[in-house]
Design an enzyme around this catalytic site. Structure first.
Site, PDB file in Angstrom:
ATOM      1  N   ASP A  69       0.588  -1.253  -0.418  1.00  0.00           N
ATOM      2  CA  ASP A  69       0.371  -0.046   0.366  1.00  0.00           C
ATOM      3  C   ASP A  69       0.657   1.330   0.218  1.00  0.00           C
ATOM      4  O   ASP A  69       1.801   1.047   0.919  1.00  0.00           O
ATOM      5  CB  ASP A  69      -0.909  -0.411   1.441  1.00  0.00           C
ATOM      6  CG  ASP A  69      -1.573   0.934   1.303  1.00  0.00           C
ATOM      7  OD1 ASP A  69      -2.533   1.864   0.828  1.00  0.00           O
ATOM      8  OD2 ASP A  69      -1.723   1.084   2.304  1.00  0.00           O
ATOM      9  N   ASP A  73      -0.211   5.372   1.002  1.00  0.00           N
ATOM     10  CA  ASP A  73      -0.415   6.127   1.962  1.00  0.00           C
ATOM     11  C   ASP A  73       0.028   5.662   3.110  1.00  0.00           C
ATOM     12  O   ASP A  73      -0.830   4.683   3.497  1.00  0.00           O
ATOM     13  CB  ASP A  73      -2.103   6.957   1.911  1.00  0.00           C
ATOM     14  CG  ASP A  73      -2.076   7.351   0.337  1.00  0.00           C
ATOM     15  OD1 ASP A  73      -1.025   7.738  -0.125  1.00  0.00           O
ATOM     16  OD2 ASP A  73      -3.170   7.521   0.333  1.00  0.00           O
ATOM     17  N   THR A 120      -2.817   1.190  -4.613  1.00  0.00           N
ATOM     18  CA  THR A 120      -3.264   2.070  -3.708  1.00  0.00           C
ATOM     19  C   THR A 120      -4.811   2.298  -4.839  1.00  0.00           C
ATOM     20  O   THR A 120      -4.380   2.410  -5.748  1.00  0.00           O
ATOM     21  CB  THR A 120      -2.344   3.471  -4.152  1.00  0.00           C
ATOM     22  OG1 THR A 120      -2.674   4.407  -3.036  1.00  0.00           O
ATOM     23  CG2 THR A 120      -1.684   3.375  -5.622  1.00  0.00           C
ATOM     24  N   ALA A 121      -4.917   2.807  -3.909  1.00  0.00           N
ATOM     25  CA  ALA A 121      -6.552   3.916  -4.036  1.00  0.00           C
ATOM     26  C   ALA A 121      -5.816   5.555  -5.314  1.00  0.00           C
ATOM     27  O   ALA A 121      -7.207   5.797  -5.737  1.00  0.00           O
ATOM     28  CB  ALA A 121      -7.153   4.434  -3.487  1.00  0.00           C
ATOM     29  N   LYS A 173      -8.677  -4.154  -4.489  1.00  0.00           N
ATOM     30  CA  LYS A 173      -7.420  -4.040  -4.220  1.00  0.00           C
ATOM     31  C   LYS A 173      -6.972  -5.514  -3.837  1.00  0.00           C
ATOM     32  O   LYS A 173      -5.965  -6.042  -4.928  1.00  0.00           O
ATOM     33  CB  LYS A 173      -6.704  -2.924  -3.387  1.00  0.00           C
ATOM     34  CG  LYS A 173      -6.550  -2.073  -3.034  1.00  0.00           C
ATOM     35  CD  LYS A 173      -6.120  -1.352  -2.089  1.00  0.00           C
ATOM     36  CE  LYS A 173      -5.640   0.044  -2.223  1.00  0.00           C
ATOM     37  NZ  LYS A 173      -4.529   0.363  -0.605  1.00  0.00           N
TER      38      LYS A 173
END
Length: 320
Positions: free
Chosen positions: A73, A75, A180-181, A225
């Site tokens: 990930d 963030d 990640t988004a 994800k």
């Protein structure tokens, strides 16, 4: 096999029947599958394209295992804060967005932080407002700006400890992807700067290199994800039981549960409790007040280019 450029990928998605992209006609699960498949294919194409401390040694990775990989990930796992927040600061500084657009998005981001939930209606509003900001802009334009923003706001916020973990996998001959988004363009920049294999991120539709203002599926968040990683693993012949995943957020429990070696990095309270219950390994690179400040979950799911807008606007006002 030759890989198509990312812009051609986006165009090919755009050529599908319009009903395929109409979110009202698809369930959330179906949109997650679409988002996951799109992110996986974008990551594979980018990975095969030409290339434009003090921690205990982890029990993973296993050197020389071609079917093992690692998924990180971004963030608050690899980088302090949210990529969308830093991108938003840079775009506002460059007058890429108007104050009105910034304020609208700021309210939506604040709602997510205060409510601690993702109401479908607010998620749709945030997605639509964020996408309206990039509609009509060229992908190359945002990518160029993203490179500058990385140097200004992101490069010095990479966690050395997490970076070392990623490097351990690379040194073992394994591939390493960000998941990640954040927009796939931004995620790819970070991955390339860190020497990683590539990135899976939210895919915004583009035709002829110009953003249409629509997403391919939905933001790459939560279950999406895990679906993206599963799709990538199938395409790359990876054995997920031999793979590792790293995240700070309970939203990524589906992703962490997918692999044989899950790690909680700078975890939020819910993930920390879950990791302890499951016997997952933990790493925390935060200390004191900094841990409190950056440990607040970032607003999730906007999947476009402006985040942390309220903070950016406040900073701008303080400078005036």
């Amino acid at each position: 096999m030759a890989r198509r450029p990312f812009t051609e990928l986006s165009s090919s998605w755009a050529q599908r029947p319009r009903g395929w992209l109409t979110t009202r006609r698809r369930t959330a699960t179906e949109r997650s599958v679409v988002a996951g498949e799109a992110a996986a294919e974008a990551a594979r194409q980018a990975a095969h394209a030409p290339a434009h401390e003090g921690e205990d040694t982890p029990r993973f990775p296993t050197p020389g295992d071609p079917r093992a990989a690692a998924f990180f990930d971004l963030d608050n796992t690899v980088m302090q804060g949210a990529a969308i927040f830093h991108l938003g600061r840079g775009l506002y500084k460059r007058k890429f967005v108007t104050t009105r657009e910034l304020l609208r998005f700021a309210w939506q981001q604040t709602y997510f932080r205060l409510a601690g939930a993702e109401h479908a209606g607010h998620m749709a509003d945030a997605r639509d407002s964020a996408l309206s900001i990039v509609r009509g802009h060229r992908v190359s334009e945002l990518t160029t700006i993203g490179e500058e923003i990385y140097d200004e706001y992101m490069a010095h916020r990479i966690w050395p400890g997490t970076r070392a973990l990623a490097q351990a996998h690379l040194d073992a001959g394994q591939r390493v992807w960000l998941v990640t988004a954040a927009p796939v363009e931004t995620a790819t920049i970070v991955a390339r700067r860190l020497g990683l294999t590539g990135a899976l991120g939210t895919v915004a539709e583009s035709v002829g290199g110009v953003y249409t203002g629509r997403l391919v599926g939905e933001p790459l968040h939560g279950p999406a994800k895990a679906l993206a990683v599963r799709a990538l693993a199938e395409a790359e012949d990876l054995d997920l039981s031999r793979c590792a995943a790293y995240s700070d957020s309970a939203n990524d429990i589906p992703l962490l549960s997918l692999v044989g070696h899950p790690y909680a990095i700078n975890p939020d309270a819910q993930l920390r409790a879950h990791a302890r219950e499951m016997g997952w390994r933990l790493r925390d690179y935060r200390t004191g007040r900094k841990a409190v400040r950056i440990g607040v979950p970032a607003a999730a799911g906007a999947g476009a280019v402006v985040g942390g807008a309220a903070a950016a606007l406040a900073a701008h006002r303080r400078r005036r």
